[in-house]
Design a protein around this motif. Sequence first.
Motif, PDB file in Angstrom:
ATOM      1  N   LEU A  29       0.775  -1.168   0.030  1.00  0.00           N
ATOM      2  CA  LEU A  29       0.013   0.011   0.088  1.00  0.00           C
ATOM      3  C   LEU A  29       0.802   1.271   0.155  1.00  0.00           C
ATOM      4  CD1 LEU A  29      -2.557  -1.235   2.609  1.00  0.00           C
ATOM      5  CD2 LEU A  29      -2.591  -1.403   0.271  1.00  0.00           C
ATOM      6  N   GLY A  52      -2.819   6.739   0.935  1.00  0.00           N
ATOM      7  CA  GLY A  52      -4.039   6.424   1.701  1.00  0.00           C
ATOM      8  C   GLY A  52      -4.574   7.796   2.116  1.00  0.00           C
ATOM      9  N   VAL A 107      -7.447   3.100   0.436  1.00  0.00           N
ATOM     10  CA  VAL A 107      -5.841   3.071   0.109  1.00  0.00           C
ATOM     11  C   VAL A 107      -5.615   2.505  -1.380  1.00  0.00           C
ATOM     12  CG1 VAL A 107      -5.249   2.622   2.395  1.00  0.00           C
ATOM     13  CG2 VAL A 107      -5.917   0.708   1.161  1.00  0.00           C
ATOM     14  N   ASP A 160     -10.641   0.253   3.154  1.00  0.00           N
ATOM     15  CA  ASP A 160      -9.364  -0.454   4.108  1.00  0.00           C
ATOM     16  C   ASP A 160     -10.216  -0.674   5.390  1.00  0.00           C
ATOM     17  OD1 ASP A 160      -7.631  -1.112   5.855  1.00  0.00           O
ATOM     18  OD2 ASP A 160      -6.369   0.565   5.556  1.00  0.00           O
ATOM     19  N   HIS A 197      -7.037   7.351   7.163  1.00  0.00           N
ATOM     20  CA  HIS A 197      -5.438   7.668   6.740  1.00  0.00           C
ATOM     21  C   HIS A 197      -5.406   9.207   6.560  1.00  0.00           C
ATOM     22  CE1 HIS A 197      -4.360   3.566   6.148  1.00  0.00           C
ATOM     23  NE2 HIS A 197      -5.257   3.296   5.572  1.00  0.00           N
TER      24      HIS A 197
END
Length: 381
Positions: free
Chosen positions: A15, A18, A23, A33, A45
């Motif tokens: 990943l 985000g 993400v 996510d 995120h």
Amino acid sequence: MSALLPTYQRTDVELVKGQGSIVEDATGKTYLDFIMGIAVCNTGHRHPYIQQRLEEQLNQIWHTSNLFQIAAQERVAERLTEDSHLSRAFFCNSGAEANEAAYKLVRKWTGKTEVVTFKQSFHGRTFAMMGATGQEKIKAGYGEMVNGFKHLPFNEMESLSAITEQTAAVWLEIIQGEGGVVVADDAWLEALMKKAQQYDVKIIVDEVQTGIGRTGSRFAFEQTPLVPDIITLAKGLGSGLAVGALLATAEAAEVFTPGSHGSTFGGNPLAMTAAEATLDLLLSDTVMADVQGKGEYLRQQLEEKLPKSIVSSIRGRGLMVGIECTMPVAPLIDALRENGLLVVSAGPHVIRLLPSLFVTEQELIHAIEKIQLVCQQEVIV
Ligand SMILES: *Cc1c(COP(=O)(O)O)cnc(C)c1O
């Protein structure tokens, strides 16, 4: 060949970006996510407010050590203890470290070594916490554990008879996280509390996973009859920066004096900025009510929509949700990832959902659809 120790079973996905609940991996594929770094990024995120606060702090100072005053540490301690019987905080960098601090504190406080914990519990990977943890797979190959931990069946009234005047502390998660999203019954907690009071046994609640709004209140114990002497925090506290904490009553806190315990990194200005900004966002009554509402909606929808031939129970509180399956969940989790939803297991038969506490209703609907689809495909196969 990787230069890393092979301590993790990783997927091939990396990943790289985000924002909120979304993400993106290195190939450009996007995912919803519902792991959030394993209950760490409770604010999603890169929340813009936290990012802004961190950017400001990056331009001030990052680390000074606990040889100096750290105003942000004082403020975060105030926020974590306000309107609580827990009135003192110690800061460190992880869940296992917070638990180690609690273990040292309770040993020094009581002068006793026997600590009651529970089967399927998880308290971290340090040597003492391996002993506290009630899962054999965590301890395999390490030989003799730290003495004194007794592991009793969780949620069973009979286990409470093992709490006696020899016991220093009883130590538990309100919802066993790694152990399968198993929620402690209020009646059991009430009986546990009585038993502990009878013998002056201290109560330690490991809120490393359940704390910081995850279950729809600041701490999970606040929705139960339990009144702990000590709680430990980590995961959600720093929105992705490493922060751990121990909170204790004033009486417990007096056990630690200068030199009793410490941490080089613990509570540094950058980590405390992340924690303060996280608490600014999460701890309002409206946000907590929202987490409870979204959690109820999620559990009710899963209950209604998932096939009973595969799903045997839906558990949890707030946005910590477990889907117990009649089959091993690893292939379901892989299929969900293929379909753009990231979830994590809690033992071999439980899918664990740990979305951002700011997850939108639309994102919940998408996630439910994907889980329903993958379960139905499994029924057809
Ligand atoms: C994750 C976890 C820990 C360990 O935290 P680390 O930061 O990995 O040391 C301890 N207790 C509980 C309940 C956890 O979920």
